[in-house]
Design a protein around this motif. Structure first.
Motif, PDB file in Angstrom:
ATOM      1  N   ARG A 625      -3.342  49.720  52.416  1.00  8.68           N
ATOM      2  CA  ARG A 625      -3.591  48.925  51.993  1.00  8.68           C
ATOM      3  C   ARG A 625      -4.262  48.320  51.526  1.00  8.68           C
ATOM      4  O   ARG A 625      -4.527  47.306  50.903  1.00  8.68           O
ATOM      5  N   GLY A 626      -4.950  47.754  52.710  1.00  4.97           N
ATOM      6  CA  GLY A 626      -5.988  46.824  52.880  1.00  4.97           C
ATOM      7  C   GLY A 626      -5.260  45.372  53.565  1.00  4.97           C
ATOM      8  O   GLY A 626      -6.155  44.326  53.096  1.00  4.97           O
ATOM      9  N   LEU A 627      -4.285  44.842  53.654  1.00  8.33           N
ATOM     10  CA  LEU A 627      -3.813  43.562  53.771  1.00  8.33           C
ATOM     11  C   LEU A 627      -2.937  43.570  55.535  1.00  8.33           C
ATOM     12  O   LEU A 627      -2.801  44.775  55.598  1.00  8.33           O
ATOM     13  N   THR A 628      -3.732  42.026  55.456  1.00  6.84           N
ATOM     14  CA  THR A 628      -3.540  42.108  57.337  1.00  6.84           C
ATOM     15  C   THR A 628      -2.514  40.852  57.356  1.00  6.84           C
ATOM     16  O   THR A 628      -1.835  40.197  56.402  1.00  6.84           O
ATOM     17  N   ARG A 629      -1.133  41.589  58.684  1.00  6.62           N
ATOM     18  CA  ARG A 629      -0.742  40.414  58.751  1.00  6.62           C
ATOM     19  C   ARG A 629      -1.165  40.007  60.654  1.00  6.62           C
ATOM     20  O   ARG A 629      -1.085  40.929  61.074  1.00  6.62           O
TER      21      ARG A 629
END
Length: 703
Positions: A625-629
């Motif tokens: 989803r294009g989210l970074t962690r």
């Protein structure tokens, strides 16, 4: 008329802006004479004259002079170089240049790595406490909008705003113009560059600060502390307003504005810096202020050798605080006794301070029990730092007990909590390798005193008719011995307080308390227990699932209900019947998946994981989803099919899942029940056996 109080300092286009609050906003003055300062000392035949000559011609140096300062608390004043540099960015560069000259350790630098605003306050004698109440505006944006790069919805205080990217920016700008807030409270500071970039794409004029522009003060980073990986997000600044990043403010989340401002006044760290600072860095600021009051410089990279220790000292020093193995089971009529701020009070009452421990003037003394370290009679700097905090917190707690004013209670609670966190950290700081003024011998001595205190306390309690059923460092739990008359606890705590010279308080009385065994052993778990407070409809929970941050809300509520049922019926079978009702809701799909969210901290980058865990599945979905962690950040998810090993094993909480894996959450719930029933001897196998033999659906599950 006195000069207005400074509440924020900005470094803007080469100028230092000093912001002061007015009745209806804020104004600034420019300090064009300020030059940051560092110091250089020479060791091992290092020539200060030679360094002074070279630095005098350096383009980043404004002035060099010789002054008398103390390079540590153990040293008398000596000649050092005071180096005034042209701007803040030049400080570290000059220090690195100096350290490269000569052999290692020839030259040492001081007052180098101070934070920006704190440095200014320290060097110009500015106390950055606002003189009126601060106004605040809250801004939040959902993570997916930030990731997309286009913000079309946000929440401003309690109002939800949506529309085109231009409309959202115009609404934010309008609210800023109308309210002119002193503090911007953001759900993430990444909102600052996102808003400015959106304005640039739309060719709009847009400002979050009181003057044009924004700055990135620090990039995001990953760190490790006490064996846990943490994440520090990027930090940003706008002129004239304090930025509070709710994702990066331990202190604000643990206290409130009153608590933070109390520490601003004590530490001289301005509010914005204080909000993102760790407890250790605030304690360091307090110690730096005390050091400068004593003309002691702040080492850049501290180096403190350990004095020689015998083999016996090494063995005895490498121990922590005393813990007594808890007596597993349910105990009635139990009292919890706690020493008030034990470690800070040991420092103050025993004069445990880095420059006074193992002093040369009393080398023949054995002041520290078992370790035989000496402690100088002359008062140390660390007790002077901590004693006002201890006394003020005691006074605050007394006032809290006596006031019914809710607003005053809120202020006092915030201040008390803020001071508590500083006192909690003061002990660990002494053993921290990067501590500016720490010393490992202090850490060892504090532990040695604490061990002696707890053992002596246990002995006195047992002599007066009380049985100690558990003890952890500064707390003991006692119950009356059946065969012996007991000295009243009020009289006994007063007696022990006088003997120890640290106040022992009667913290809580319990109708009953249950100490939980280890999951794979009959031995008691040191920090897992729960109980019913005497005369109150209130329970204490420590260490069990409902207190663990990763536990889903539904499981936590269920466990608390099981404890309440145990209190009512005192029978394992009745607790299992209550458990059945919570299991039935799961089985019927009657639980909202949002109540089953699990939050885990990411400990590695995605490509460093070799096992297909639930957290890895969640990371894969986030990436999709294009989210970074980054390591140290949290990932929240619901387990939807635990039999799978792909990203379909879980759904992210922000995806609003509609299903869940019943069998997986059943196991979590049974495990939580085992924590409640294991003090009575019922483990997971007994619970499952009971449930399998009794299959009727509970009517409670439909309530």
């Amino acid at each position: 008329m006195s000069e207005p109080t400074i509440y924020k300092i900005d470094y803007h286009d080469g100028d230092v802006l000093r912001w002061s609050l007015t009745d209806d906003g804020a104004v600034y003055t420019i300090d064009d004479a300020y030059t940051p300062t560092l110091y250089v000392s020479g060791h091992a035949n290092g020539s200060l004259a030679e360094v002074r000559s070279v630095l005098g011609d350096h383009p980043d140096v404004a002035h060099v002079s010789v002054v008398e300062e103390r390079v540590s608390f153990r040293h008398d004043p000596e000649s050092v170089l005071q180096v005034d540099v042209v701007d803040l960015d030049a400080v570290t560069g000059i220090a690195r240049t100096v350290r490269q000259w000569g052999d290692p350790g020839t030259y040492r630098c001081y007052n180098v790595d101070l934070s920006r605003e704190f440095r200014y306050c320290l060097e110009t004698d500015v106390k950055p406490v606002p003189q009126r109440n601060l106004t605040c505006l809250q801004l939040s944006v959902v993570e997916t909008d930030l990731a997309s790069g286009t913000i079309t919805a946000c929440t401003i205080d309690d109002e939800h705003v949506s529309g085109s990217g231009r409309a959202v920016l115009e609404t934010i700008a309008d609210r800023l113009a109308r309210t002119d807030p002193d503090v911007l409270m953001l759900n993430t500071s990444d909102l600052i560059p996102a808003l400015y970039r959106q304005a640039e794409r739309l060719d709009m004029e847009f400002e979050l600060g009181r003057l044009p522009g924004w700055q990135q003060l620090a990039g995001k980073s990953t760190y490790e502390s006490y064996g846990q990986v943490g994440h520090s997000p990027a930090r940003y600044n706008v002129t004239g307003r304090v930025i509070i990043d709710r994702s990066n403010t331990f202190l604000w989340n643990q206290t409130n504005l009153a608590g933070c401002l109390d520490l601003v006044e004590r530490s001289w760290k301005p509010l914005q810096e204080l909000s993102w600072s760790s407890i250790g860095s605030i304690l360091t600021a307090l110690q730096i202020r005390e050091a400068r009051d004593r003309d002691v410089l702040v080492p850049w990279r501290s180096w403190r050798h350990e004095q020689f220790k015998t083999m016996r000292q090494l063995h005895d020093a490498d121990r922590g605080g005393v813990t007594f193995s808890p007596t597993v089971g349910v105990h009635e009529t139990v009292h919890e006794l706690d020493f008030s701020s034990l470690y800070p009070n040991i420092i103050v009452t025993r004069n445990v301070s880095p420059e006074k421990i193992r002093c040369g003037c009393h080398s023949d003394r054995t002041d520290v029990p078992t370790l035989d370290y000496s402690i100088c009679d002359e008062r140390g700097y660390l007790p002077d730092v901590l004693e006002p905090l201890i006394e003020d917190r005691d006074a605050i707690k007394t006032e809290l007990r006596d006031t019914d004013d809710e607003n005053r209670q809120r202020i006092l609670t915030g201040k008390s909590s803020a001071i508590k966190w500083i006192l909690v950290s003061c002990f660990g700081y002494q053993g921290f390798s990067n501590a500016k003024f720490g010393r490992i011998e202090c850490h060892e001595a504090i532990n040695a005193f604490a061990r002696e205190i707890l053992l002596e306390t246990k002995s006195i309690l047992e002599e007066h008719g009380w049985q100690v059923v558990h003890g952890i460092v500064d707390s003991v739990w006692v119950t009356p011995r059946d065969e012996q008359e007991q000295t009243p606890l009020d009289a006994l705590t007063e007696h022990i307080s006088k003997e120890i010279e640290i106040r022992l308080e009667h913290e809580t009385s319990y109708d009953w308390i249950a100490f939980v065994p280890l999951r794979d052993s009959d031995a008691g778990a040191l920090t897992k227990y729960f109980g019913k407070k005497a005369g109150q409809d209130e329970y204490t929970y420590r260490g069990i699932e409902c207190r663990q941050r990763s536990t889903p809300a539904y499981i936590a509520r269920a466990q608390k209900a099981l404890i309440a049922e145990l209190d009512t019926c005192q029978e394992p079978e009745a607790v299992c019947e209550e458990l059945r009702s919570w299991l039935d809701r799961l089985r019927r799909g009657a639980v909202d998946p949002s109540d089953l969210v699990i939050t885990k901290r990411v400990s590695n980058a995605r490509d460093e994981y070799t096992q297909s865990t639930r957290s890895v599945a969640a990371l894969d979905r986030a990436t999709e989803r294009g989210l970074t962690r980054a390591p140290g950040q949290d990932v929240s998810f619901v387990v939807v099919d635990d039999d799978k090993r792909s990203r379909d094993r879980v759904a992210l909480a922000l995806e609003d899942p509609t299903t869940y894996d019943t069998a997986f959450y059943r196991e979590l719930l049974v495990r939580a029940a085992a924590s409640v029933l294991s003090p009575l001897g019922w483990r997971t196998s007994q619970i499952k056996h009971f449930l399998s033999d009794h299959t009727d659906t509970s009517l409670r599950s439909f309530l």
